[in-house]
Design a protein around this motif. Structure first.
Motif, mmCIF file in Angstrom:
data_model
loop_
_atom_site.group_PDB
_atom_site.id
_atom_site.type_symbol
_atom_site.label_atom_id
_atom_site.label_comp_id
_atom_site.label_asym_id
_atom_site.label_seq_id
_atom_site.Cartn_x
_atom_site.Cartn_y
_atom_site.Cartn_z
ATOM 1 N N LEU A 32 19.162 41.392 25.359
ATOM 2 C CA LEU A 32 17.943 41.057 26.081
ATOM 3 C C LEU A 32 18.262 40.543 27.482
ATOM 4 O O LEU A 32 17.586 40.899 28.467
ATOM 5 N N ALA A 33 19.297 39.707 27.581
ATOM 6 C CA ALA A 33 19.700 39.187 28.886
ATOM 7 C C ALA A 33 20.259 40.300 29.767
ATOM 8 O O ALA A 33 20.019 40.330 30.980
ATOM 9 N N LEU A 34 20.994 41.224 29.163
ATOM 10 C CA LEU A 34 21.558 42.344 29.921
ATOM 11 C C LEU A 34 20.445 43.217 30.488
ATOM 12 O O LEU A 34 20.529 43.698 31.621
ATOM 13 N N GLU A 35 19.389 43.405 29.697
ATOM 14 C CA GLU A 35 18.265 44.223 30.147
ATOM 15 C C GLU A 35 17.557 43.582 31.332
ATOM 16 O O GLU A 35 17.185 44.267 32.292
ATOM 17 N N ARG A 36 17.381 42.250 31.280
ATOM 18 C CA ARG A 36 16.662 41.547 32.345
ATOM 19 C C ARG A 36 17.558 41.288 33.550
ATOM 20 O O ARG A 36 17.067 41.189 34.680
ATOM 21 N N GLY A 37 18.856 41.163 33.312
ATOM 22 C CA GLY A 37 19.761 40.813 34.393
ATOM 23 C C GLY A 37 19.714 39.323 34.677
ATOM 24 O O GLY A 37 18.637 38.731 34.772
ATOM 25 N N VAL A 38 20.879 38.689 34.795
ATOM 26 C CA VAL A 38 20.951 37.255 35.079
ATOM 27 C C VAL A 38 22.082 37.007 36.071
ATOM 28 O O VAL A 38 23.037 37.781 36.142
ATOM 29 N N PRO A 39 21.988 35.925 36.853
ATOM 30 C CA PRO A 39 23.107 35.562 37.725
ATOM 31 C C PRO A 39 24.364 35.301 36.891
ATOM 32 O O PRO A 39 24.282 34.787 35.781
ATOM 33 N N ASP A 40 25.506 35.667 37.431
ATOM 34 C CA ASP A 40 26.780 35.520 36.716
ATOM 35 C C ASP A 40 26.748 36.270 35.394
ATOM 36 O O ASP A 40 27.356 35.854 34.398
ATOM 37 N N GLY A 41 26.026 37.395 35.384
ATOM 38 C CA GLY A 41 25.831 38.144 34.140
ATOM 39 C C GLY A 41 27.123 38.616 33.518
ATOM 40 O O GLY A 41 27.244 38.639 32.291
ATOM 41 N N GLU A 42 28.108 39.003 34.329
ATOM 42 C CA GLU A 42 29.369 39.489 33.774
ATOM 43 C C GLU A 42 30.084 38.398 33.000
ATOM 44 O O GLU A 42 30.602 38.640 31.899
ATOM 45 N N VAL A 43 30.101 37.200 33.549
ATOM 46 C CA VAL A 43 30.780 36.087 32.866
ATOM 47 C C VAL A 43 30.022 35.704 31.604
ATOM 48 O O VAL A 43 30.623 35.469 30.544
ATOM 49 N N VAL A 44 28.687 35.634 31.695
ATOM 50 C CA VAL A 44 27.874 35.263 30.538
ATOM 51 C C VAL A 44 28.061 36.276 29.408
ATOM 52 O O VAL A 44 28.323 35.900 28.250
ATOM 53 N N LEU A 45 27.919 37.558 29.728
ATOM 54 C CA LEU A 45 28.050 38.594 28.698
ATOM 55 C C LEU A 45 29.454 38.618 28.117
ATOM 56 O O LEU A 45 29.630 38.734 26.899
ATOM 57 N N THR A 46 30.456 38.497 28.964
ATOM 58 C CA THR A 46 31.846 38.503 28.484
ATOM 59 C C THR A 46 32.099 37.338 27.543
ATOM 60 O O THR A 46 32.751 37.491 26.495
ATOM 61 N N THR A 47 31.584 36.170 27.879
ATOM 62 C CA THR A 47 31.788 34.985 27.035
ATOM 63 C C THR A 47 31.120 35.158 25.673
ATOM 64 O O THR A 47 31.697 34.786 24.637
ATOM 65 N N VAL A 48 29.922 35.710 25.656
ATOM 66 C CA VAL A 48 29.245 35.962 24.380
ATOM 67 C C VAL A 48 30.041 36.956 23.550
ATOM 68 O O VAL A 48 30.248 36.760 22.341
ATOM 69 N N VAL A 49 30.504 38.026 24.182
ATOM 70 C CA VAL A 49 31.270 39.048 23.468
ATOM 71 C C VAL A 49 32.544 38.464 22.870
ATOM 72 O O VAL A 49 32.861 38.686 21.688
ATOM 73 N N VAL A 50 33.277 37.700 23.650
ATOM 74 C CA VAL A 50 34.535 37.113 23.165
ATOM 75 C C VAL A 50 34.272 36.109 22.051
ATOM 76 O O VAL A 50 34.985 36.075 21.035
ATOM 77 N N THR A 51 33.232 35.288 22.195
ATOM 78 C CA THR A 51 32.907 34.294 21.167
ATOM 79 C C THR A 51 32.538 34.970 19.852
ATOM 80 O O THR A 51 33.026 34.576 18.778
ATOM 81 N N VAL A 52 31.676 35.974 19.917
ATOM 82 C CA VAL A 52 31.274 36.677 18.699
ATOM 83 C C VAL A 52 32.463 37.401 18.079
ATOM 84 O O VAL A 52 32.636 37.400 16.854
ATOM 85 N N ALA A 53 33.297 38.017 18.911
ATOM 86 C CA ALA A 53 34.470 38.727 18.393
ATOM 87 C C ALA A 53 35.422 37.771 17.672
ATOM 88 O O ALA A 53 35.915 38.064 16.575
ATOM 89 N N LEU A 54 35.670 36.618 18.285
ATOM 90 C CA LEU A 54 36.526 35.622 17.624
ATOM 91 C C LEU A 54 35.901 35.142 16.322
ATOM 92 O O LEU A 54 36.598 34.940 15.313
ATOM 93 N N SER A 55 34.595 34.953 16.335
ATOM 94 C CA SER A 55 33.905 34.497 15.132
ATOM 95 C C SER A 55 34.015 35.527 14.018
ATOM 96 O O SER A 55 34.263 35.177 12.853
#
Length: 426
Positions: A352-375
């Motif tokens: 949803l955030a990727l669709e809307r676009g957010v400032p620092d989107g690359e860092v935010v999306l990368t952090t979510v991806v890494v956190t979920v992957a580790l989990s």
């Protein structure tokens, strides 16, 4: 067509080997993510799907909706309301503190990131997904009160996190037209109010219809399982039309349908559960194939540090505070604190955030991806050994302290995908 064939092949392979793999702690999410990463990283181009595709977002959303609905139908509120002590502490104390802790850690680790983006990141990673550690909430070696707390928490916190996530998304994109306090209050009222309206409307009316049809033997056996699926999607649709949360609607609709229809049986809801599971499998395969490729170039030590802290201190300290003064022993607090995996809800929020676009989107999306992957990896692989270790401690503790908090009886919801009679221990 090649992508579809690849996804279906992976799901069929998991189906064939799911029993022995699950007993060894290899969860479906771990298998699908690893398989998706394998085929996605290959040079053959088996999976060429855009993360920004509306289809990808909708599949993930509907998967979460169906799983929330089927989880909610498992709950018996009349019994549960007398035992809400632990779940309510996790939801009303632990969840807000987790959001605050995630924001505080984010400000320290990402000093150059906009505060609004840090808050958004924290909201995206606040809710838990018990499906990633399904053994923890289904294994009878874990005390019933612990399983109940984790199961109910994971079912409710997705919906509770939605209003905070949406407000944070609007703040990050500078879309608010009112003050933050009013925005949070109005958004929560709209999301929860209209979500409950959509869920209860579909759940009650659908439940009453199914109950009457069952009594009069009007409903054909093959359509009895289709009805809950239709009610879940109807609740989701009504809520979205009214401007509410489809996730809250799904959970409220599931509770209402299960209570009114009198069909809490796994056989009745199996089709809805399996459809949600199938769509979740597609989501995890896509996650493995696409997210890593997009995230790897942007992974930094700050991203990894935040992901590790999000899964540990950001979750575990609020849980410890939530249980303070309740006489809950440290091994239990640590066990509950650790098994707060991040999963499907975080991925849906990220889309949803990727669709809307957010400032620092690359860092935010990368952090979510890494956190979920580790989990996915850590919570999946540690479930078997940690359940065994905790069970050994609990047996000694319960023998020495028969009136301990952990030994108190609790109503555990029906296990997901459990067909009556299939488990000899039941």
């Amino acid at each position: 067509m090649i992508a579809a064939a690849t996804i279906l092949t992976i799901i069929i392979v998991w189906s064939a080997f799911s029993g022995p793999l699950d007993r060894r702690g290899v969860t479906s999410a771990l298998f699908f993510t690893a398989a998706g990463a394998f085929v996605g990283a290959s040079a053959l181009g088996f999976l060429e799907i855009s993360m920004k595709s509306a289809v990808v977002e909708r599949v993930a959303e509907v998967a979460l909706v169906l799983l929330l609905f089927s989880d909610a139908t498992r709950l018996d509120l009349r019994l549960l309301r007398r035992e809400l002590g632990w779940p309510s502490r996790l939801l009303l104390i632990g969840l807000p503190l987790t959001m605050l802790a995630g924001t505080g850690v984010g400000v320290l680790i990402f000093p150059g990131m906009a505060i609004a983006s840090v808050v958004l990141l924290s909201m995206m990673l606040a809710s838990t997904d018990a499906a990633l550690g399904q053994k923890v909430v289904s294994d009878t070696a874990v005390p019933a009160r612990v399983r109940q707390a984790l199961d109910v928490e994971s079912g409710l916190n997705d919906g509770l996190a939605v209003p905070f996530f949406l407000v944070a998304l609007e703040i990050a994109n500078a879309e608010l037209e009112t003050g933050v306090t009013w925005a949070v209050a109005s958004n929560m009222a709209a999301q929860i109010g209209w979500g409950l309206t959509g869920g209860l409307t579909a759940g009650i009316l659908g439940g009453l219809l199914v109950r009457a049809a069952n009594r009069r033997t009007w409903i054909s056996p093959e359509w009895r399982q289709v009805a809950p699926l239709g009610v879940a999607l109807l609740a989701y649709t009504i809520a979205l039309m009214l401007g509410g949360s489809g996730f809250i609607a799904a959970f409220a609709g599931g509770i209402a349908f299960g209570s009114v229809s009198g069909t809490r049986s796994s056989l009745t809801n199996l089709f809805t559960e399996e459809t949600g599971g199938f769509l979740a499998a597609v989501t995890w395969i896509g996650f493995g194939a696409l997210a890593f490729i997009l995230a790897i170039p942007h992974i930094t030590w700050q991203v990894i540090l935040y992901a590790v802290l999000s899964l540990t201190l950001v979750r575990m300290i609020p849980v410890a505070i939530a249980f303070a003064g309740r006489g809950v022993r440290r091994p239990t607090v640590a066990f509950i604190g650790w098994f707060g995996p991040r999963g499907l809800a975080s991925l849906v929020f990220a889309l949803l955030a990727l669709e809307r676009g957010v400032p620092d989107g690359e860092v935010v999306l990368t952090t979510v991806v890494v956190t979920v992957a580790l989990s996915v990896v850590l919570h999946g692989l540690t479930s078997v050994p940690l359940v065994a270790a905790y069970h050994r401690w609990y047996e000694v503790h319960a023998a020495e302290h028969p009136a301990a908090e952990e030994t108190m009886p609790a109503t555990v919801p029906r296990q997901r995908r459990r067909i009556p009679g299939s488990d000899p221990a039941k």
